[in-house]
Structure formats: structure tokens, C-alpha cells
Scaffold this motif. Structure first.
Motif, PDB file in Angstrom:
ATOM      1  N   ARG A 168       0.810  -1.219   0.000  1.00 58.15           N
ATOM      2  CA  ARG A 168       0.000   0.000   0.000  1.00 58.15           C
ATOM      3  C   ARG A 168       0.842   1.267   0.000  1.00 58.15           C
ATOM      4  NH1 ARG A 168      -4.062  -2.607   4.365  1.00 58.15           N
ATOM      5  NH2 ARG A 168      -2.083  -3.581   4.891  1.00 58.15           N
ATOM      6  N   ASP A 169       2.125   1.158   0.372  1.00 59.56           N
ATOM      7  CA  ASP A 169       2.998   2.334   0.347  1.00 59.56           C
ATOM      8  C   ASP A 169       3.220   2.852  -1.071  1.00 59.56           C
ATOM      9  OD1 ASP A 169       3.255   2.229   3.080  1.00 59.56           O
ATOM     10  OD2 ASP A 169       5.205   1.224   3.053  1.00 59.56           O
ATOM     11  N   LEU A 171       0.856   3.096  -3.473  1.00 53.72           N
ATOM     12  CA  LEU A 171      -0.342   3.696  -4.067  1.00 53.72           C
ATOM     13  C   LEU A 171      -0.110   5.162  -4.432  1.00 53.72           C
ATOM     14  CD1 LEU A 171      -3.099   2.127  -1.807  1.00 53.72           C
ATOM     15  CD2 LEU A 171      -2.831   1.772  -4.261  1.00 53.72           C
ATOM     16  N   GLY A 172      -0.399   5.503  -5.691  1.00 52.60           N
ATOM     17  CA  GLY A 172      -0.243   6.871  -6.170  1.00 52.60           C
ATOM     18  C   GLY A 172       1.155   7.234  -6.608  1.00 52.60           C
ATOM     19  N   ARG A 275      -7.657   0.946  -2.927  1.00 47.30           N
ATOM     20  CA  ARG A 275      -7.282   2.212  -3.572  1.00 47.30           C
ATOM     21  C   ARG A 275      -6.738   3.169  -2.511  1.00 47.30           C
ATOM     22  NH1 ARG A 275      -8.312   2.533  -9.421  1.00 47.30           N
ATOM     23  NH2 ARG A 275      -9.979   1.034  -9.851  1.00 47.30           N
ATOM     24  N   LYS A 276      -6.116   4.237  -2.959  1.00 50.23           N
ATOM     25  CA  LYS A 276      -5.590   5.244  -2.041  1.00 50.23           C
ATOM     26  C   LYS A 276      -6.731   6.052  -1.451  1.00 50.23           C
ATOM     27  CE  LYS A 276      -1.977   8.744  -1.642  1.00 50.23           C
ATOM     28  NZ  LYS A 276      -0.881   9.445  -2.330  1.00 50.23           N
TER      29      LYS A 276
END
Length: 276
Positions: A168-169, A171-172, A275-276
């Protein structure tokens, strides 16, 4: 890559502070175990953890770090008992309460805290891997008498190297994917065809010990390597192996489109799209 918290913490360490690393003292471990016994008798329903260099029996400060685990909403229930045992708390924060004192010339820190997940992971990794443990001890010993800030930085960098990367780090963020299973290639063992480019992120570590895997969607050409933006994470709920979803800049996909394009492999796993 250090976290913002770690960078901020390093800035607060005085440049003149020196690291002092001493050989392991068995008396420090025995003292810590006695404190754990005392806390266990006070709180038989709580988990009490003794972590750090001392219980690992390696060089360090021979300090004693003990964690009383509790949800933060229950802190007030246990605070009076701990203050009776160890005196007034040194500091009270939203997610932990800290006591600091000296006993038989050993520095002791007791925390009433929510589970410090990262510290627990690091401790368990070192406890179960003697090779990594010795490497960690050698890093600590190499900074004896040197800058405490650089000593702490070296420890942080070591922690990040041995900890699995949190998918998750990404994301984006823009990342590069190396494709070891390009579009329309065959799985070497199961023989199915890859209906999307599939590869890994260099210099990462997933829970299975390999690099973090990624789908590169939004193109109909086989690729060897490509940069793109991580728009989602496929979190497998019945398998500890999350997958990044990477696309070229400007490409947008719905959850349904991601599911459809990765179904050739993800159909075998329960999962959710994050998702973020």
C-alpha cells in the motif's frame, strides 16, 4: 527509504550525542524477566512483551524495554496500577504511556501501548534468524563511539531491508516494473497464458521473501520493463502475497476492469482491490 517519522526523529538527535554499545549482560535479561513476571501477575489477561537487544542477547545498551499491550481506550483502566508499581508516568500520549527509571544500574522503560506492530515484526524476524541477528549486532558494534544519529539511521535502514514491503505504500506513486512474465507468455509450472504483463518491483521484499509482484495493465504489447503509476493493490485475503496494479500515466481503470484483466490468475484467490 526512511519514513517521515524516522527522518523527523533523526533530526531531533543532537549531533554531539555519541552511541555507546556494550557487550550483552545476562543480568540485564534476568532483571527484565523479573519485571515481566511482576506485570504478568498484575495483568494476567494482557500480553506483556520484552523486546530489544537485551532479550535477544546481543550487544547494545543493556537496557530493558517492556511493553504492556492494551487498546488505547482501556489505558485509564490500567494506568493506576502501573503508577502504583512504577510511579508517575514520564509521559502520556494518545497511543502510549511511558515510564522510565533505573533498577540495579539498568535503564528500564515500560510502555502501556497499543501493539507496536513494526517493532514486533522486527523482533520476531531477528529472534528466528541467527544470521540476521549477528549482522544486526555487528552493525551496532561498528557504531560504538560514533554519532548516535548515524547509529540510529543505520538501524532504521537495516529494519527496512529485512521487513517485507507494504504494497500500500506504493499507491499513487510512479514505479518501474520488470516483466519476468510478459503478456501472452506461459506460466512455467501451470502452463496458463498471461493475459497481462506481469513482473516485479526491484529492491522490494514481499512476505514470501521474493520481490513485490505487479500487474502492468493498460497496454496490449508485451513489455520487458516499464514505468507507470500504482493505482491499486490486489490484496489477497487467503494468501499473503499482495499484487500492485500499475498503469501508464493517464490510464484509468475501474475495479471491475482490474478484476477482468487479472482474472486469469486472481480467480484462484479471494481478494479485494484497495485504492488510495
Amino acid at each position: 527509504m526512511l519514513t517521515k517519522y524516522e527522518k523527523d526523529f533523526l533530526k531531533k538527535i543532537p549531533l554531539t550525542k555519541i552511541a555507546h554499545v556494550e557487550p550483552f549482560n545476562p543480568k540485564a535479561k534476568k532483571m527484565g524477566e523479573k519485571i515481566v513476571e511482576k506485570l504478568t501477575s498484575l495483568f494476567p489477561n494482557l500480553d506483556i512483551l520484552f523486546m530489544g537487544s537485551t532479550p535477544l542477547e546481543i550487544s547494545g545498551k543493556n537496557d530493558i524495554d517492556i511493553y504492556v499491550l492494551s487498546p488505547k481506550e482501556d489505558f485509564n483502566k490500567y494506568l493506576p496500577v502501573l503508577e502504583e508499581a512504577f510511579g508517575k508516568a514520564k509521559s502520556i500520549h494518545e497511543t502510549f504511556v511511558e515510564w522510565e527509571f533505573t533498577k540495579n544500574n539498568f535503564e528500564v522503560e515500560v510502555y502501556l501501548t497499543e501493539p507496536p506492530e513494526q517493532q514486533i515484526k522486527i523482533f520476531n524476524i531477528l529472534k528466528s534468524d541467527k544470521k540476521l541477528l549477528r549482522e544486526y549486532e555487528n552493525i551496532k558494534k561498528s557504531y560504538n563511539g560514533k554519532s548516535y544519529r548515524e547509529y540510529q539511521r543505520a538501524k532504521y535502514e537495516f529494519y527496512h531491508r529485512i521487513l517485507p514491503t507494504d504494497a500500500r505504500d506504493f499507491l499513487g506513486k510512479v514505479v518501474e516494473v520488470i516483466m519476468d512474465r510478459p503478456l501472452r507468455s506461459k506460466h512455467p509450472k501451470h502452463g496458463f497464458e498471461y493475459e497481462a504483463n506481469y513482473g516485479y518491483i526491484p529492491n522490494t521484499k514481499s512476505p514470501d521473501g521474493e520481490e513485490l509482484d505487479a500487474y502492468y495493465l493498460g497496454t496490449d504489447k508485451p513489455l520487458k520493463r516499464a514505468k507507470g503509476i500504482c493505482i491499486a493493490v490486489i490484496h489477497r485475503t487467503n494468501d499473503d502475497d499482495d499484487k500492485l496494479v500499475i498503469v501508464p500515466k493517464g490510464v484509468r481503470l475501474t475495479d471491475e476492469e482490474i478484476d477482468k484483466q487479472t482474472r486469469f490468475q486472481e480467480q484462484w484467490f479471494e481478494h479485494e482491490i484497495i485504492r488510495k
